[in-house]
Enzyme design. Structure first.
Site, mmCIF file in Angstrom:
data_model
loop_
_atom_site.group_PDB
_atom_site.id
_atom_site.type_symbol
_atom_site.label_atom_id
_atom_site.label_comp_id
_atom_site.label_asym_id
_atom_site.label_seq_id
_atom_site.Cartn_x
_atom_site.Cartn_y
_atom_site.Cartn_z
ATOM 1 N N ARG A 54 0.861 -1.201 0.000
ATOM 2 C CA ARG A 54 0.000 0.000 0.000
ATOM 3 C C ARG A 54 0.894 1.247 0.000
ATOM 4 O O ARG A 54 0.617 2.222 -0.691
ATOM 5 C CB ARG A 54 -0.955 0.009 1.192
ATOM 6 C CG ARG A 54 -1.664 1.345 1.366
ATOM 7 C CD ARG A 54 -2.894 1.319 2.255
ATOM 8 N NE ARG A 54 -2.781 0.494 3.430
ATOM 9 C CZ ARG A 54 -2.025 0.772 4.507
ATOM 10 N NH1 ARG A 54 -1.298 1.876 4.549
ATOM 11 N NH2 ARG A 54 -1.984 -0.051 5.533
ATOM 12 N N TYR A 107 -16.865 16.161 -15.872
ATOM 13 C CA TYR A 107 -17.268 14.755 -15.869
ATOM 14 C C TYR A 107 -18.291 14.569 -14.732
ATOM 15 O O TYR A 107 -18.054 15.032 -13.605
ATOM 16 C CB TYR A 107 -16.045 13.867 -15.670
ATOM 17 C CG TYR A 107 -16.414 12.447 -15.325
ATOM 18 C CD1 TYR A 107 -17.200 11.689 -16.190
ATOM 19 C CD2 TYR A 107 -16.017 11.867 -14.133
ATOM 20 C CE1 TYR A 107 -17.568 10.397 -15.872
ATOM 21 C CE2 TYR A 107 -16.373 10.570 -13.813
ATOM 22 C CZ TYR A 107 -17.158 9.846 -14.683
ATOM 23 O OH TYR A 107 -17.527 8.575 -14.358
ATOM 24 N N ASP A 180 -7.669 18.483 -14.757
ATOM 25 C CA ASP A 180 -7.983 17.112 -15.156
ATOM 26 C C ASP A 180 -7.568 16.994 -16.619
ATOM 27 O O ASP A 180 -8.223 17.546 -17.509
ATOM 28 C CB ASP A 180 -9.483 16.860 -14.961
ATOM 29 C CG ASP A 180 -9.891 15.436 -15.345
ATOM 30 O OD1 ASP A 180 -9.165 14.792 -16.127
ATOM 31 O OD2 ASP A 180 -10.949 14.990 -14.886
ATOM 32 N N LYS A 205 -8.396 5.945 -19.292
ATOM 33 C CA LYS A 205 -8.700 6.448 -20.629
ATOM 34 C C LYS A 205 -7.451 6.341 -21.534
ATOM 35 O O LYS A 205 -6.962 5.265 -21.761
ATOM 36 C CB LYS A 205 -9.249 7.869 -20.514
ATOM 37 C CG LYS A 205 -10.372 8.001 -19.460
ATOM 38 C CD LYS A 205 -11.584 7.178 -19.791
ATOM 39 C CE LYS A 205 -12.723 7.129 -18.798
ATOM 40 N NZ LYS A 205 -12.599 7.546 -17.447
HETATM 41 N N1 PLP Z 1 -12.194 12.727 -15.266
HETATM 42 C C1 PLP Z 1 -12.673 12.541 -16.500
HETATM 43 C C2 PLP Z 1 -12.533 13.633 -17.509
HETATM 44 C C3 PLP Z 1 -13.300 11.346 -16.825
HETATM 45 O O1 PLP Z 1 -13.791 11.174 -18.078
HETATM 46 C C4 PLP Z 1 -13.429 10.328 -15.843
HETATM 47 C C5 PLP Z 1 -14.114 9.055 -16.144
HETATM 48 O O2 PLP Z 1 -14.846 8.949 -17.110
HETATM 49 C C6 PLP Z 1 -12.914 10.566 -14.553
HETATM 50 C C7 PLP Z 1 -12.294 11.764 -14.311
HETATM 51 C C8 PLP Z 1 -13.035 9.541 -13.461
HETATM 52 O O3 PLP Z 1 -12.121 8.516 -13.639
HETATM 53 P P1 PLP Z 1 -12.388 6.969 -13.253
HETATM 54 O O4 PLP Z 1 -13.595 6.514 -14.019
HETATM 55 O O5 PLP Z 1 -11.118 6.291 -13.650
HETATM 56 O O6 PLP Z 1 -12.632 6.933 -11.774
#
Ligand code: PLP
Length: 385
Positions: A54, A107, A180, A205
């Protein structure tokens, strides 16, 4: 990483940063260290600093160093998901009573995390369009705003925020700018070099790139920020497991070539959709008519693989298009080699229905994959007919 590699190009770093071939076996690829604990040479006699997975795991260490090199940061941290990375970041940097400015086009899961989870913990938030710096400045609560959170491009409307300008606005208010960078990937844009304090990724992604792993990451430059994140990563425990870390690492090696093809195919799709009578509006920062085009041109290498569009026939037609494609697979997520189609209003962004972040019901989002472009266009033609 050697001094030579520090100065090397993106693709060289993607393939080599963070790992030297194993000194014992010569293995060119890092092993998956599937171990929870590590033998100590006497109490406290750790080999290479490893004591418990961890806290740190050698496979994860390679990924974290690689991500830091790609984002031109000092330290990277890998998590079990993008949302786990976000939650860890927020608890490391904010305290109950603090305020966060969120994108008004985030998101859905990010918004839900702040609205339903962090709010109950005492954190308040306001939405503001990242594409409008003055609106972001106005949303800041002097003395209380700790983070300005930005997605650029945004999910799903592909809005663009000027990272350099937003960093200045956040810093003037004593806040930190979090970007992000999931949609752009580190290949297309490196926010830390433009003044951002923290870069966040859903490595699920483009970084992973093959739709076979869920993961998240944070990268920072500042030593104190890194220490706070390292403490919380271990104390909260939402870490990437060794196999997941290995999959993301493998994905990163081909990020550059994949992104170039994603962008090329997306450009073809945009050109096709832009002239189509069943399409009312196309959202893509590469379009000269896109309000964020000039900023995107300045801060991105290319414009990415995500394309959204509104149809002329309303929600029912949008749903029908999503149901009719064959090469574009109907599904959530994005950034994998295969093309995906989805209806944000009913799928990825269902959790923001009824809020300021609600998306148009006639909107379709494409994650344009790296298949043969002509096959993608033919598939859309059938679905839109
Ligand atoms: N940020 C964006 C732009 C996303 O598209 C996503 C997921 O679709 C996330 C954060 C969240 O990531 P995760 O699904 O890996 O928890």
């Amino acid at each position: 990483m050697t001094e030579h590699q520090h100065k090397s190009g993106f693709e060289t770093r993607a393939i080599h940063a963070g790992y030297e071939p194993d000194p014992v076996t010569g293995a060119v690829i890092p092993p998956i260290h599937a171990t929870s604990t590590f033998k100590q040479d006497g109490v406290g006699g750790l080999r290479g600093g490893y004591e418990y997975s961890r806290s740190a795991n050698p496979t994860r260490t390679v990924l974290e160093a690689n991500l830091a090199a790609l984002e031109e940061g000092e330290r990277g941290f890998a998590f079990a998901s993008g949302l786990a990375a976000e939650d860890t970041l927020v608890r490391a940097l904010c305290r109950p009573g603090d305020h966060v400015v969120l994108p008004d086009d985030a998101y859905g899961g990010t918004f839900r995390l702040f609205d339903k989870v962090e709010r109950a913990w005492g954190l308040v938030h306001d939405p503001a369009p990242a594409s409008d710096p003055e609106a972001v400045r106005a949303a800041i609560r002097p003395g209380a705003t700790r983070l300005v959170w930005v997605e650029t491009p945004t999910n799903p409307l592909l809005g663009i925020g000027d990272i350099q300008v937003l960093a200045g606005i956040a810093h003037d208010a004593g806040a930190l700018l979090v970007v992000d960078n999931t949609f752009a990937s580190p290949y297309l844009q490196q926010p830390l070099t433009l003044g951002a304090d923290v870069v966040m990724h859903s490595t699920t992604k483009y970084c992973g790139g093959h739709s076979d792993v869920v993961g998240g990451a944070l990268v920072v430059r500042d030593h104190d920020l890194a220490e706070a994140l390292a403490f919380h990563q271990n104390a909260m425990g939402a870490v990437a497991g060794p196999f997941d870390a290995w999959l993301v690492l493998r994905g990163l090696k081909t990020l550059g070539v994949r992104m170039d093809r994603h962008c090329e195919n997306a450009e073809r799709v945009v050109e096709y959709l832009s002239g189509h009578p069943a399409v009312a509006e196309v959202f893509y920062p590469g379009l000269e008519s896109h309000p964020g085009h000039e900023v995107a041109r300045r801060q991105m290498r290319r414009f990415g693989g995500i394309v959204s569009f509104r149809v002329t026939g309303g929600e029912q037609q949008a749903l029908a298009v999503c149901a009719r494609t064959e090469v574009f697979t109907l599904g959530e997520s994005l950034g994998g080699v295969e093309s995906l189609i989805e209806h944000p209003g009913r799928m990825t962004h269902a959790s923001v229905a009824g809020t300021a972040l609600e998306v148009p019901s006639d909107l379709v989002r494409l994650s344009v994959g790296i298949e043969t472009a002509d096959d993608l266009l033919a598939d859309l033609e059938r679905a839109l007919a």
